[in-house]
Enzyme design. Structure first.
Site, PDB file in Angstrom:
ATOM      1  N   TRP A   1      -5.216  -3.975   3.929  1.00  0.00           N
ATOM      2  CA  TRP A   1      -4.730  -2.395   4.979  1.00  0.00           C
ATOM      3  C   TRP A   1      -6.004  -1.568   4.576  1.00  0.00           C
ATOM      4  O   TRP A   1      -5.775  -0.640   4.932  1.00  0.00           O
ATOM      5  CB  TRP A   1      -3.255  -2.670   4.823  1.00  0.00           C
ATOM      6  CG  TRP A   1      -2.677  -1.868   4.164  1.00  0.00           C
ATOM      7  CD1 TRP A   1      -2.866  -2.254   2.836  1.00  0.00           C
ATOM      8  CD2 TRP A   1      -1.557  -0.612   3.513  1.00  0.00           C
ATOM      9  NE1 TRP A   1      -1.704  -1.623   1.430  1.00  0.00           N
ATOM     10  CE2 TRP A   1      -1.537  -0.731   2.228  1.00  0.00           C
ATOM     11  CE3 TRP A   1      -1.226   0.292   5.233  1.00  0.00           C
ATOM     12  CZ2 TRP A   1      -0.605   0.203   2.041  1.00  0.00           C
ATOM     13  CZ3 TRP A   1      -0.392   1.042   4.434  1.00  0.00           C
ATOM     14  CH2 TRP A   1       0.286   1.043   2.871  1.00  0.00           C
ATOM     15  N   ASP A   2      -6.472  -1.410   3.311  1.00  0.00           N
ATOM     16  CA  ASP A   2      -7.045  -0.422   2.791  1.00  0.00           C
ATOM     17  C   ASP A   2      -7.427  -0.280   3.655  1.00  0.00           C
ATOM     18  O   ASP A   2      -8.229   1.519   3.984  1.00  0.00           O
ATOM     19  CB  ASP A   2      -7.431  -0.620   1.543  1.00  0.00           C
ATOM     20  CG  ASP A   2      -6.570  -1.056   0.257  1.00  0.00           C
ATOM     21  OD1 ASP A   2      -5.717  -1.567   0.822  1.00  0.00           O
ATOM     22  OD2 ASP A   2      -6.921  -1.141  -0.811  1.00  0.00           O
TER      23      ASP A   2
ATOM     24  N   GLU B   1       5.530  -2.552  -2.571  1.00  0.00           N
ATOM     25  CA  GLU B   1       5.518  -4.187  -3.542  1.00  0.00           C
ATOM     26  C   GLU B   1       6.475  -4.704  -4.177  1.00  0.00           C
ATOM     27  O   GLU B   1       6.915  -5.602  -4.366  1.00  0.00           O
ATOM     28  CB  GLU B   1       4.046  -4.269  -3.541  1.00  0.00           C
ATOM     29  CG  GLU B   1       3.278  -4.139  -2.320  1.00  0.00           C
ATOM     30  CD  GLU B   1       1.839  -4.818  -3.044  1.00  0.00           C
ATOM     31  OE1 GLU B   1       1.443  -4.576  -4.010  1.00  0.00           O
ATOM     32  OE2 GLU B   1       1.326  -5.232  -2.140  1.00  0.00           O
TER      33      GLU B   1
ATOM     34  N   LYS C   1       6.813   1.079  -6.083  1.00  0.00           N
ATOM     35  CA  LYS C   1       5.452   1.343  -6.262  1.00  0.00           C
ATOM     36  C   LYS C   1       4.660   3.122  -6.085  1.00  0.00           C
ATOM     37  O   LYS C   1       3.065   3.155  -6.413  1.00  0.00           O
ATOM     38  CB  LYS C   1       4.504   0.437  -6.501  1.00  0.00           C
ATOM     39  CG  LYS C   1       2.803   0.421  -6.547  1.00  0.00           C
ATOM     40  CD  LYS C   1       2.718  -1.512  -6.155  1.00  0.00           C
ATOM     41  CE  LYS C   1       1.426  -1.470  -7.399  1.00  0.00           C
ATOM     42  NZ  LYS C   1       0.668  -2.695  -6.651  1.00  0.00           N
ATOM     43  N   GLN C   2       3.846   3.023  -4.778  1.00  0.00           N
ATOM     44  CA  GLN C   2       3.183   3.430  -4.094  1.00  0.00           C
ATOM     45  C   GLN C   2       4.147   4.679  -2.560  1.00  0.00           C
ATOM     46  O   GLN C   2       5.256   4.289  -2.336  1.00  0.00           O
ATOM     47  CB  GLN C   2       1.856   3.015  -3.215  1.00  0.00           C
ATOM     48  CG  GLN C   2       2.586   1.993  -2.286  1.00  0.00           C
ATOM     49  CD  GLN C   2       1.320   1.375  -2.339  1.00  0.00           C
ATOM     50  OE1 GLN C   2       0.860   0.467  -3.031  1.00  0.00           O
ATOM     51  NE2 GLN C   2       0.066   0.989  -0.824  1.00  0.00           N
TER      52      GLN C   2
HETATM   53  O1  IFM Z   1      -3.344  -2.935  -0.270  1.00  0.00           O
HETATM   54  C1  IFM Z   1      -2.956  -2.550  -1.686  1.00  0.00           C
HETATM   55  C2  IFM Z   1      -1.455  -2.639  -1.830  1.00  0.00           C
HETATM   56  O2  IFM Z   1      -0.854  -1.451  -1.039  1.00  0.00           O
HETATM   57  C3  IFM Z   1      -1.387  -2.095  -3.092  1.00  0.00           C
HETATM   58  N1  IFM Z   1      -1.975  -3.363  -4.425  1.00  0.00           N
HETATM   59  C4  IFM Z   1      -3.598  -3.533  -3.903  1.00  0.00           C
HETATM   60  C5  IFM Z   1      -3.947  -3.655  -3.158  1.00  0.00           C
HETATM   61  C6  IFM Z   1      -5.405  -3.239  -2.721  1.00  0.00           C
HETATM   62  O3  IFM Z   1      -5.622  -1.881  -2.600  1.00  0.00           O
END
Ligand code: IFM
Length: 728
Positions: free
Chosen positions: A327-328, A469, A581-582
């Site tokens: 999705w990046d 995640e 995580k984010q």
């Molecule tokens: O798409 C990301 C994910 O959100 C977090 N882990 C790494 C992936 C690739 O950058």
């Protein structure tokens, strides 16, 4: 223009080889050439990483291939080998000219009879993506007996290789050719190279194990400089029928053109790219350098040579994350291309449209309808994500992770990308039958996920993983639900337009679908800001999140038993806590900020930021963007710099359990661009017009940049609170 477009590393430290390989990468979308020294062998991670060509060796993960390395070279002086790290250098520096994508190094060795200096430079041609130009120069302060050995090293670095078999080496008229086939699909890969010296010499060929080398000898005159040009080309069976013949033909022709001519064409192409994309930041040179360096990386990996391909999460810096597309691309990188190079944005979206088949199959495999896009997408939309994507540091065993089956927000990212493409470019041709089908099938996927309790008036989505995640298999992740709603609404919009434009696929009953999607979008449950109490205004990330232990980041970090331990999944230190995580809720609010008042946006930023590990390079950018939206550009600034410096500073995560995840960070680069242009620059669309409402942090006095919108290029000038947007 900026005073200097060079990132330089002075001195030598062997342990920095992997990170400098990322920092000094050169690339052209077809290949990425890691910024490693010429003499490096596989253990120092050199790579000529190829876009869109994958292989699976044995039981290993399927990953992109690294071509035989034509950058390989080292020096012999008076019969002794001079190369790093074996022979300590008197001085050493290396770097990249990131305006023009030129890697360089300069090393001086002290020998028993005097000093010898080696300069090299290389570029992956932006004007002919198959070509790599290289130049070596040597100069000694004594009569040195020098031999330069340079050629193609077939013993490449692989994470899950080797990927090339039936290797053949050929030599003809000073042209070296290495030819091999991938295991899985038998795709031929050819690398050829040719050298030219500016001094009389006899060039011989030698084979040393898996290396095929030219040997170029000379006796130097003190203080005199000697130059050798090397041209290499890479072709595969994906480019042409006979890559061997094509490589031989091309290398002859390109070598004939000469290094300077090839370089001039390459530089001209880069200048053209910067004309539309350079960002000038007044008053803050380090921010300006970091942003443009980020853009350098995005340009270097843009697949302009094709009409349908996307960008892997680690760009073309190696095989991390299986060279797959996440999705990046849509959520972090796309804006840069939409605003500076819409033709490339189209190529990225075309990739998703052309991989719909894979997404339909994946949905069917899991018992859903519609299109469930690959979490880690390779060609054809094949999902390369493993059910065991992390290796446990304690047992060495693969851990069951649910990224592939439960990160259901991926299909919404695809729909979001396509709709955003149409919004910014006004190019509706992408919504031909296949484009319409892509958006509608994403909506059908979410429709098939909906759950309804008989005693509740709304629909829910259960058993997912959101952007954070660490918490797996959760219910009603706000981000996922909001993106699903977006997709359902977008499908309605697209279906209505398709009916008018005559691009409605025959199999669709538009009225029925619109009715279903509208109902679903209306009734889809979205967690609401807390009404009162100490969490007033905060939105719960998923059902039950607030009941998890509210431990601090330091407490949770303190519980780690191993520095590479995985924080998420069943037993991770974060899984049973509110540490994420984010950016998750923050990502949602950033995308749909207009639906909430500023106070709510602020409450959520304040609540979630201290609970965010920022364990992904994607995270900081979302916090930076939302901080701009709540009118706090100074709080955005450190997050913006973190994104922009992701490949300039050491310290990013290199391991997920025992899996290597190093490489470049194009999503962070894209986030830095978005923060600069949309966050600080305040570029947005209002009533179909491009407007600029700047919100600059203290260190930035003004900005200048160009933006494409609706097929028109605009020049934006910002000075303090004053701004202008003019058609260019
Ligand atoms: O798409 C990301 C994910 O959100 C977090 N882990 C790494 C992936 C690739 O950058």
């Amino acid at each position: 223009m900026m005073p200097e477009w060079v990132i330089l590393e002075e001195g030598y430290a062997e342990e920095n080889a992997p990170s400098l390989g990322n920092r000094f990468l050169v690339g052209n979308g077809y290949m990425g050439v890691r910024g490693t020294l010429e003499e490096y062998e596989a253990d120092k991670l050199p790579a000529v990483n190829l876009a869109g060509i994958y292989d699976k060796a044995g039981d290993g993960w399927r990953e992109p291939i690294n071509a035989p390395n034509p950058c390989y070279a080292y020096l012999k002086v008076d019969g002794e080998i001079y190369r790093l790290p074996d022979r300590e250098a008197k001085s050493h520096k290396m770097g990249v000219d990131y305006r023009h994508g030129i890697f360089f190094r300069e090393t001086v060795w002290h020998t028993q009879r005097g000093n010898i200096k080696l300069w090299t430079e290389r570029f992956a041609s932006m004007s002919d993506v198959h070509v790599l130009g290289m130049r070596y120069r040597v100069c000694a302060d004594f009569h040195a007996d020098v031999e330069l050995l340079t050629g193609i090293d077939s013993a490449v670095w692989d994470l899950n290789g080797p990927h090339l078999e039936r290797l053949a080496m050929k030599e003809r008229d000073n042209t070296l050719l290495v030819y091999a086939y991938t295991h899985e699909e038998d795709i031929p890969v050819a690398v050829a190279e040719k050298v030219k010296a500016d001094f009389p010499t006899q060039i011989r060929t030698t084979v040393k194990g898996e290396k095929m080398l030219h040997r170029i000898n000379l006796i130097t005159k003190p203080g005199e400089e000697y130059s050798i040009e090397k041209t290499a080309v890479v072709y595969t069976g994906k480019d042409c029928k006979n890559p061997e013949a094509e490589a031989q033909r091309a290398v002859e022709a390109k070598c004939e053109e000469g290094y300077d001519a090839l370089l001039a064409a390459h530089v001209e192409r880069w200048e053209e790219l910067w004309k539309h994309s350079e960002v000038t930041i007044l008053g803050d040179e380090s921010a300006m350098r970091a942003v443009n360096y980020s853009l350098y990386h995005l340009h270097s990996i843009a697949p302009r040579h094709t009409d349908s391909l996307s960008i892997p999460a680690r760009g073309l810096s190696g095989q991390t994350y299986k060279g797959a597309v996440f999705w990046d691309t849509e959520m972090f990188m796309l804006d840069f291309f939409l605003m500076t190079d819409p033709a490339t944005a189209r190529i990225l979206m075309k990739y998703r449209i052309d991989t719909l088949e894979g997404a339909l199959k994946k949905a069917a495999h899991y018992g859903f309808e519609g299109a469930f896009y690959a979490w880690e997408s390779q060609e054809g939309g094949f999902d390369a994500c493993s059910d065991y994507n992390v290796t446990d540091v304690f047992t060495g065993r693969p851990m069951r992770t649910f990224f592939k089956d439960k990160q259901m927000h991926i299909s919404a990212a695809v729909a979001y990308g396509i709709l955003r493409y149409v919004e910014w470019t006004k190019d509706i041709t992408i919504l031909d039958e296949k484009g319409v089908r892509t958006v509608v099938e994403c909506a059908r996927f979410y429709y098939s996920l909906l759950l309804k309790h008989l005693n509740k008036p709304y629909y829910e989505i259960h058993d997912v993983i959101g952007p954070d995640e660490y918490h797996e298999r959760i219910n009603n992740n706000g981000y996922t639900n909001r993106m699903a709603k977006f997709t359902l609404e977008s499908a309605v919009e697209v279906l209505k337009k398709a009916k008018q434009n005559g691009t409605l696929p025959k199999e669709y009953d538009a009225e029925k679908l619109c009715e279903e999607f509208e109902d679903a979008a209306r009734k889809l449950y979205l967690p609401k800001p807390q009404q009162d109490g100490e969490k007033k205004g905060v939105i719960e990330q998923f059902d039950g999140y607030f009941t998890l232990e509210d431990a601090s980041l330091e407490q949770v970090r303190g519980r780690l038993l191993h520095e590479k331990e995985y924080w998420g999944g069943a037993y991770g230190v974060a899984s049973h806590t509110q540490i994420i995580k984010q950016a998750d809720v923050v990502t949602w609010l950033n995308l749909f900020s207009e639906e909430y008042d500023v106070e709510t946006l602020r409450e959520n930023w304040e609540y979630y930021e201290p609970r965010t590990e920022h364990g992904s390079s994607l995270s900081a950018g979302m916090y930076a963007m939302l901080a701009c939206k709540i009118g706090e550009p100074d709080r955005a600034y450190p997050f913006f710099l973190k994104s922009a410096m992701a490949d300039l500073q050491a310290g990013g995560k290199e391991w997920a359990g025992l899996i290597y995840i190093g490489g470049t960070h194009p999503a962070a680069a894209g986030a830095a661009y978005m923060t600069a242009i949309r966050g600080f620059g305040g570029i947005t669309i209002e009533n179909g017009k491009l407007v600029c409402r700047p919100s600059l942090p203290k260190s930035i006095q003004g900005m200048q940049f160009h933006v494409f919108y609706g097929g028109q290029e605009y020049e934006v000038n910002i000075e303090g609170n004053e701004s202008s947007v003019k058609a260019f």
